[in-house]
Each structure stands twice: as structure tokens, then as C-alpha cells.
Design a protein around this motif. Structure first.
Motif, PDB file in Angstrom:
ATOM      1  N   MET A   1      46.158  43.735  44.890  1.00  0.00           N
ATOM      2  CA  MET A   1      46.043  43.601  43.432  1.00  0.00           C
ATOM      3  C   MET A   1      46.983  42.512  42.920  1.00  0.00           C
ATOM      4  O   MET A   1      46.588  41.645  42.176  1.00  0.00           O
ATOM      5  N   HIS A   4      45.791  39.143  43.894  1.00  0.00           N
ATOM      6  CA  HIS A   4      44.703  38.667  43.046  1.00  0.00           C
ATOM      7  C   HIS A   4      45.246  38.153  41.711  1.00  0.00           C
ATOM      8  O   HIS A   4      44.855  37.108  41.233  1.00  0.00           O
ATOM      9  N   THR A  98      37.742  31.464  36.677  1.00  0.00           N
ATOM     10  CA  THR A  98      37.717  32.592  37.607  1.00  0.00           C
ATOM     11  C   THR A  98      37.791  32.022  39.007  1.00  0.00           C
ATOM     12  O   THR A  98      37.193  30.989  39.290  1.00  0.00           O
ATOM     13  N   ARG A 117      27.935  30.400  44.730  1.00  0.00           N
ATOM     14  CA  ARG A 117      26.879  30.558  43.718  1.00  0.00           C
ATOM     15  C   ARG A 117      27.482  31.134  42.435  1.00  0.00           C
ATOM     16  O   ARG A 117      28.331  32.034  42.492  1.00  0.00           O
ATOM     17  N   ASP A 121      26.948  34.395  34.790  1.00  0.00           N
ATOM     18  CA  ASP A 121      28.248  35.082  34.802  1.00  0.00           C
ATOM     19  C   ASP A 121      28.467  35.962  36.026  1.00  0.00           C
ATOM     20  O   ASP A 121      29.365  36.810  36.025  1.00  0.00           O
ATOM     21  N   ILE A 122      27.645  35.803  37.041  1.00  0.00           N
ATOM     22  CA  ILE A 122      27.831  36.511  38.300  1.00  0.00           C
ATOM     23  C   ILE A 122      28.058  35.465  39.386  1.00  0.00           C
ATOM     24  O   ILE A 122      27.292  34.504  39.483  1.00  0.00           O
ATOM     25  N   TYR A 123      29.104  35.671  40.181  1.00  0.00           N
ATOM     26  CA  TYR A 123      29.378  34.685  41.220  1.00  0.00           C
ATOM     27  C   TYR A 123      29.355  35.335  42.597  1.00  0.00           C
ATOM     28  O   TYR A 123      29.528  36.551  42.736  1.00  0.00           O
ATOM     29  N   ASP A 124      29.156  34.502  43.590  1.00  0.00           N
ATOM     30  CA  ASP A 124      29.105  34.979  44.960  1.00  0.00           C
ATOM     31  C   ASP A 124      29.671  33.880  45.845  1.00  0.00           C
ATOM     32  O   ASP A 124      29.243  32.724  45.747  1.00  0.00           O
TER      33      ASP A 124
ATOM     34  N   GLU B  61      36.129  44.448  46.467  1.00  0.00           N
ATOM     35  CA  GLU B  61      36.051  42.988  46.626  1.00  0.00           C
ATOM     36  C   GLU B  61      36.061  42.268  45.277  1.00  0.00           C
ATOM     37  O   GLU B  61      36.701  41.238  45.123  1.00  0.00           O
ATOM     38  N   CYS B  62      35.362  42.844  44.323  1.00  0.00           N
ATOM     39  CA  CYS B  62      35.156  42.127  43.060  1.00  0.00           C
ATOM     40  C   CYS B  62      36.086  42.568  41.926  1.00  0.00           C
ATOM     41  O   CYS B  62      36.312  41.802  40.990  1.00  0.00           O
ATOM     42  N   ASN B  64      39.282  44.318  42.104  1.00  0.00           N
ATOM     43  CA  ASN B  64      40.746  44.324  42.211  1.00  0.00           C
ATOM     44  C   ASN B  64      41.235  42.998  41.660  1.00  0.00           C
ATOM     45  O   ASN B  64      41.581  42.082  42.399  1.00  0.00           O
ATOM     46  N   ILE B  65      41.273  42.895  40.378  1.00  0.00           N
ATOM     47  CA  ILE B  65      41.471  41.583  39.768  1.00  0.00           C
ATOM     48  C   ILE B  65      42.230  41.728  38.459  1.00  0.00           C
ATOM     49  O   ILE B  65      42.233  42.795  37.837  1.00  0.00           O
ATOM     50  N   GLY B 161      26.464  39.833  43.797  1.00  0.00           N
ATOM     51  CA  GLY B 161      27.588  38.989  43.409  1.00  0.00           C
ATOM     52  C   GLY B 161      28.623  39.757  42.621  1.00  0.00           C
ATOM     53  O   GLY B 161      28.473  40.950  42.315  1.00  0.00           O
ATOM     54  N   CYS B 162      29.711  39.069  42.325  1.00  0.00           N
ATOM     55  CA  CYS B 162      30.811  39.656  41.562  1.00  0.00           C
ATOM     56  C   CYS B 162      30.701  39.230  40.092  1.00  0.00           C
ATOM     57  O   CYS B 162      30.317  38.092  39.805  1.00  0.00           O
ATOM     58  N   PRO B 163      31.074  40.117  39.195  1.00  0.00           N
ATOM     59  CA  PRO B 163      31.049  39.720  37.780  1.00  0.00           C
ATOM     60  C   PRO B 163      32.214  38.799  37.449  1.00  0.00           C
ATOM     61  O   PRO B 163      33.328  39.006  37.934  1.00  0.00           O
ATOM     62  N   ASP B 164      31.953  37.801  36.647  1.00  0.00           N
ATOM     63  CA  ASP B 164      33.040  36.975  36.123  1.00  0.00           C
ATOM     64  C   ASP B 164      33.682  37.776  35.004  1.00  0.00           C
ATOM     65  O   ASP B 164      33.129  37.882  33.904  1.00  0.00           O
TER      66      ASP B 164
END
Lengths: 147, 168
Positions: A1, A4, A98, A117, A121-124, B61-62, B64-65, B161-164
Motif C-alpha cells: 500500500m 503504491h 495514474t 491499454r 477510464d479503465i486501464y490494463d 492488483e487494482c 491497493n492504491i 482492467g483496473c479503474p482509473d
């Protein structure tokens, strides 16, 4: 945490002080293929950091991911912390950044594929290792804290 | 970030702050009664175990930010660090994804939030049959759109995918 949080803060700081960014030399043999898909208004970048034995990093440089494909060279056998950042800007929301990072120590003779990608608003960000026979293996994201 | 965009979320947060649901069950009961609360239910055409795997993989993965929001103008100076904490709880009858968040900086949150922060979103997955899973998502009606879309994608398998989290 915490890693990040520091990562986000660090990249935000980088993004804020654009003068601190420099171009990654990219002079090692090309072993990482970066495939990028982003939508309009999103600026993706790849930041490369050296990692020493004590898990501290030294910023090497940045490459804009503004083309669908880019080949980069990361020295084999040497750990690097690769950070992909997505910068967006709009009148209403202002500027946002981000980022996601992973450790990679390329193996000699192997190729790597970094799929980036960002849509709606969704990234990968996915990293795969490709052996000599072309077989692909998904690499789990490795945080800096686990180096 | 324009502070006006934060207003609806801040309103819900303020409402939450008065009551501070202390666990996921209290949050489930609270959301349908909240002005800015919303419960979304749908069926995913995926086996329960696959949905569970997605939740277990993607949540840490997405989510913990931490997100820092900074706005400086002639009339305001906002600097808030929002830290998210995902938790996945699984048993044979249900899988639960809890997302909590805590705010630090020049923000006032009255009352005592639960450990890990206020509950922000709770998603439940319940097996319907061998191939289908029911999903219930409890969330603010505004301010969590991107996160809810991401959780929906994890549940259906259509977008992993992960949310921004800088987006609402």
C-alpha cells in the motif's frame, strides 16, 4: 500500500515537474515490445528506473507511448522498475495522472511484450515473457517492495 | 481537479460520516436509504468460482492504491490523499468485495470511521447455478462510476482492467 502511494506520489511529482523528465536512452538491444492502445486525450508514458540491491531506484528516462508499437531495450540480467503512467487533462476535471509499475529482470534470449491499454477510464497493463519458441507466459505484476 | 466534481461524493461522504456504517452489512442496509446511494443487480454469465478468482486477482492488483487530489486557486487550497483498501471475503454461499477508503489532508470527516476507512463500495457475488452468478453492487450513485464499471467487468469477464481512480 505504501509503495503504491509513494509510486503515485512519485509519478505525480514527475508529471508536475515535467522539466525533470528525460528521454530514456533506449540503446540496449531491443527485447521489449510495447503495444499501446489509448483513447484520445490520454497521454501514456513509460518511465524506466534502475533498481539496485537495496531496492532503491535511479531514474533512467521516459519514453512517450504515443504510437501503437514501440520496441525498447532493457539490459538483460539487470532489474528495472517499469512504470506506465496515464495522464489526462480536461477543463472540468483538471489534470490527472495514474500509474502502475512492475519489476522486470529480463532474461537473456527472451523477449517481452508489454501491452498497455486505457479506454473509458479503465486501464490494463500486462507483461508477458516470450521464449525462443515463441511461447508466451504472463508475468504477474511485481511491486517494488518485493524486489 | 475541480472541487465541484467532488461535491456529490463529498455529500455522500458527509452523510456517511454521520452514520459511519461500521461493517459491510451495515453499509448494505444504509445504501438503499441514502439520497446518493444506489444498488445495482445483474446476472453474470460466468460460474461463481470464476467470478471469485477475478475478484481475488483484480481487487488487490487494482485497488491497493492512493490518490492525491490537489487544487490550488486564489480561493481554495485542496490537498487530500485518498487511500483505498480492498478486501475479498469468500465462502461457499457468497463472495464479497469490500472497498474502503480513508481521507487525509485538509479535509474534515466528523465521527469515527471504521478501521480501514469508510465503506465506499460493496459487491456481492452469489451463485445462481453452475454457469451464472448474481452480482449486487452497493455504491454511491455518483462518484464511483468508474469503480463500479470495473467491478462489473471483473464479474462478467468482459473487461479485466483496473479503474482509473482519479476518475469518478
Amino acid at each position: 500500500m505504501k509503495a503504491h502511494a509513494l509510486l503515485v506520489a512519485g509519478v505525480l511529482a514527475l508529471a508536475a515537474g515535467c522539466s525533470g523528465l528525460k528521454t530514456y536512452p533506449n540503446d540496449a538491444p531491443k527485447n521489449v515490445h510495447v503495444a499501446t492502445q489509448t483513447e484520445r486525450g490520454v497521454r501514456a508514458s513509460l518511465h524506466v528506473h534502475q533498481v539496485n540491491g537495496e531496492c532503491t531506484t535511479r531514474y533512467e528516462g521516459t519514453l512517450p507511448l504515443d504510437q501503437p508499437a514501440l520496441d525498447i531495450g532493457v539490459p538483460a540480467g539487470q532489474p528495472r522498475y517499469l512504470v506506465v503512467s496515464f495522464d489526462t487533462s480536461s477543463f472540468m476535471a483538471g489534470s490527472c495522472s495514474t500509474s502502475v509499475g512492475t519489476l522486470l529482470t529480463p532474461r537473456a534470449g527472451y523477449g517481452y511484450e508489454l501491452a498497455v491499454r486505457y479506454q473509458k477510464d479503465i486501464y490494463d497493463v500486462a507483461l508477458r515473457e516470450i521464449d525462443r519458441k515463441g511461447a508466451r507466459r504472463e508475468l504477474a505484476r511485481r511491486p517494488l517492495a518485493g524486489c | 481537479m475541480n472541487w465541484k466534481l467532488l461535491a456529490p461524493a463529498a455529500t455522500l461522504l458527509a452523510a456517511c460520516a454521520v452514520q459511519h456504517p461500521q461493517n459491510a452489512e451495515e453499509f448494505r442496509q444504509y445504501v438503499p436509504t441514502a439520497t446518493f446511494g444506489k444498488v445495482q443487480t445483474f446476472e453474470a454469465n460466468r460460474p461463481f468460482r470464476d467470478v471469485v478468482k477475478s475478484f481475488q486477482a483484480k481487487a488487490p492488483e487494482c485497488l491497493n492504491i492512493a490518490v492525491r487530489t490537489v487544487e490550488t486557486s486564489s480561493t481554495s487550497n485542496i490537498n487530500v490523499l485518498t487511500t483505498y483498501k480492498p478486501t475479498v471475503v469468500v465462502n461457499e454461499q457468497r463472495a464479497e468485495l469490500h472497498v474502503q477508503r480513508s481521507l487525509k489532508g485538509n479535509v474534515i470527516v466528523p465521527g469515527k470511521p471504521p478501521e480501514g476507512g469508510d465503506y465506499f463500495v460493496v459487491a456481492d457475488a452469489t451463485p445462481l447455478d453452475r454457469k451464472r452468478t448474481r452480482i449486487d453492487i452497493y455504491a454511491p450513485s455518483m462518484g464511483a462510476t468508474t469503480l463500479v464499471r470495473a467491478i462489473t467487468g471483473w464479474a462478467t469477464g468482459e473487461n479485466v482492467g483496473c479503474p482509473d481512480m482519479t476518475k469518478r
